[in-house]
Design a protein around this motif. Structure first.
Motif, PDB file in Angstrom:
ATOM      1  N   TYR A 163       0.804  -1.220   0.054  1.00  0.00           N
ATOM      2  CA  TYR A 163       0.188   0.071   0.153  1.00  0.00           C
ATOM      3  C   TYR A 163       0.983   1.249  -0.065  1.00  0.00           C
ATOM      4  O   TYR A 163       0.377   2.269  -0.878  1.00  0.00           O
ATOM      5  CB  TYR A 163      -0.910   0.008   1.330  1.00  0.00           C
ATOM      6  CG  TYR A 163      -1.891   1.312   1.203  1.00  0.00           C
ATOM      7  CD1 TYR A 163      -2.906   1.358   0.629  1.00  0.00           C
ATOM      8  CD2 TYR A 163      -1.438   2.290   2.484  1.00  0.00           C
ATOM      9  CE1 TYR A 163      -3.736   2.483   0.353  1.00  0.00           C
ATOM     10  CE2 TYR A 163      -2.255   3.368   2.507  1.00  0.00           C
ATOM     11  CZ  TYR A 163      -3.435   3.766   1.623  1.00  0.00           C
ATOM     12  OH  TYR A 163      -4.201   4.680   1.532  1.00  0.00           O
ATOM     13  N   ILE A 164       1.684   1.314   0.701  1.00  0.00           N
ATOM     14  CA  ILE A 164       2.788   2.478   0.818  1.00  0.00           C
ATOM     15  C   ILE A 164       3.652   2.487  -0.339  1.00  0.00           C
ATOM     16  O   ILE A 164       3.856   3.804  -1.016  1.00  0.00           O
ATOM     17  CB  ILE A 164       3.798   2.314   1.996  1.00  0.00           C
ATOM     18  CG1 ILE A 164       3.103   2.418   3.464  1.00  0.00           C
ATOM     19  CG2 ILE A 164       4.917   3.438   2.005  1.00  0.00           C
ATOM     20  CD1 ILE A 164       3.824   2.143   4.706  1.00  0.00           C
ATOM     21  N   THR A 169       4.240   5.525  -5.365  1.00  0.00           N
ATOM     22  CA  THR A 169       4.477   5.574  -6.907  1.00  0.00           C
ATOM     23  C   THR A 169       3.266   6.713  -7.290  1.00  0.00           C
ATOM     24  O   THR A 169       3.915   7.166  -8.408  1.00  0.00           O
ATOM     25  CB  THR A 169       4.097   4.003  -7.263  1.00  0.00           C
ATOM     26  OG1 THR A 169       5.031   3.124  -6.773  1.00  0.00           O
ATOM     27  CG2 THR A 169       3.930   4.097  -9.076  1.00  0.00           C
ATOM     28  N   ASN A 170       2.186   6.545  -6.819  1.00  0.00           N
ATOM     29  CA  ASN A 170       1.186   7.671  -7.294  1.00  0.00           C
ATOM     30  C   ASN A 170       1.681   9.106  -7.086  1.00  0.00           C
ATOM     31  O   ASN A 170       1.709   9.948  -7.897  1.00  0.00           O
ATOM     32  CB  ASN A 170      -0.140   7.413  -6.605  1.00  0.00           C
ATOM     33  CG  ASN A 170      -0.809   6.129  -7.108  1.00  0.00           C
ATOM     34  OD1 ASN A 170      -0.625   5.649  -8.104  1.00  0.00           O
ATOM     35  ND2 ASN A 170      -1.621   5.676  -6.293  1.00  0.00           N
ATOM     36  N   LEU A 175       3.996  14.244  -8.938  1.00  0.00           N
ATOM     37  CA  LEU A 175       4.913  15.283  -9.285  1.00  0.00           C
ATOM     38  C   LEU A 175       5.748  15.306 -10.567  1.00  0.00           C
ATOM     39  O   LEU A 175       5.905  16.370 -10.993  1.00  0.00           O
ATOM     40  CB  LEU A 175       6.011  14.690  -8.309  1.00  0.00           C
ATOM     41  CG  LEU A 175       5.876  15.000  -6.765  1.00  0.00           C
ATOM     42  CD1 LEU A 175       6.809  14.264  -5.781  1.00  0.00           C
ATOM     43  CD2 LEU A 175       5.505  16.425  -6.426  1.00  0.00           C
ATOM     44  N   ASP A 176       5.495  14.072 -11.154  1.00  0.00           N
ATOM     45  CA  ASP A 176       6.342  14.127 -12.618  1.00  0.00           C
ATOM     46  C   ASP A 176       5.328  14.872 -13.718  1.00  0.00           C
ATOM     47  O   ASP A 176       5.486  15.630 -14.495  1.00  0.00           O
ATOM     48  CB  ASP A 176       6.453  12.790 -13.135  1.00  0.00           C
ATOM     49  CG  ASP A 176       7.151  12.768 -14.270  1.00  0.00           C
ATOM     50  OD1 ASP A 176       8.263  13.232 -14.448  1.00  0.00           O
ATOM     51  OD2 ASP A 176       6.505  11.839 -15.307  1.00  0.00           O
ATOM     52  N   ASP A 177       3.938  14.871 -13.244  1.00  0.00           N
ATOM     53  CA  ASP A 177       3.025  15.348 -14.157  1.00  0.00           C
ATOM     54  C   ASP A 177       3.093  17.043 -13.652  1.00  0.00           C
ATOM     55  O   ASP A 177       2.976  17.854 -14.850  1.00  0.00           O
ATOM     56  CB  ASP A 177       1.620  15.070 -13.692  1.00  0.00           C
ATOM     57  CG  ASP A 177       1.268  13.546 -14.341  1.00  0.00           C
ATOM     58  OD1 ASP A 177       2.046  13.160 -15.189  1.00  0.00           O
ATOM     59  OD2 ASP A 177       0.279  12.867 -13.918  1.00  0.00           O
TER      60      ASP A 177
END
Length: 188
Positions: A163-164, A169-170, A175-177
């Protein structure tokens, strides 16, 4: 204590009916490629008639709680059948039903995610025009089997870590977006 996977199962069978005739709408019909990241992906499936579904599933039904393991193409991916998956059938999968008095289902699913299982299955795969596993490749795997209480604890800890990792990852994707959006905003 260690046991073979075969020794911890209440039932198992290879889902490999003759391919039925596909129709435009009906009962979803999945294959190994639809088992991804612990879930069944119904976004790209074929459909079969209710009559074909009833005929091919009467002796070997897929039930809520069953675990499907991909056996052709993508190897060793697992998914537990959920109530929300609804009615479906498929092929090129191995179905297992865990004897939960011996092994916790979440523990088993985490075991299948491990690198040692992935390596073992990769080493056992047969290749013709496409990679595939045989039922005994799954049944003969050796699984460590501590007492059920310890299995539950291990499964809970691994589920929390998963879950972490998913959250992180999300966050990284967002942040990349954001960086891409800022770059476009600044430089057009």
């Amino acid at each position: 204590m260690e046991q073979s996977v075969k020794d911890i199962l209440a039932d198992d069978f290879w889902i490999m009916p003759a391919t039925p005739e596909y129709i435009d709408k009906g009962v979803p019909y999945i294959t190994s490629k639809n088992i991804k990241n612990g879930t069944i992906d119904f976004s790209k499936v074929n459909y079969i008639s209710q009559e074909d579904y009833e005929y091919i599933s009467k002796n070997r039904p897929i039930l809520v709680g069953d675990i499907l393991i991909s056996m052709i193409g993508t190897l060793g991916e697992t998914a537990e059948v959920k109530e929300t998956d609804g009615l479906f059938y498929g092929q090129n999968m191995f179905l297992v039903r865990i004897d939960e008095s011996k092994v916790n289902k979440r523990y088993f699913l985490n075991f299948f995610k491990s690198n040692c299982v992935k390596r073992a299955l990769k080493g056992k795969q047969n290749q013709s025009t496409q990679k595939y596993l045989k039922a005994n490749h799954i049944e003969d795997l050796i699984i460590p089997v501590p007492d059920v209480t310890k299995q539950e604890l291990i499964a809970k800890q691994l589920d929390k870590l998963t879950y972490i990792i998913t959250l992180r990852t999300n966050e990284l994707k967002q942040l990349d977006d954001l960086i891409k959006a800022r770059f476009v905003e600044m430089f057009g």
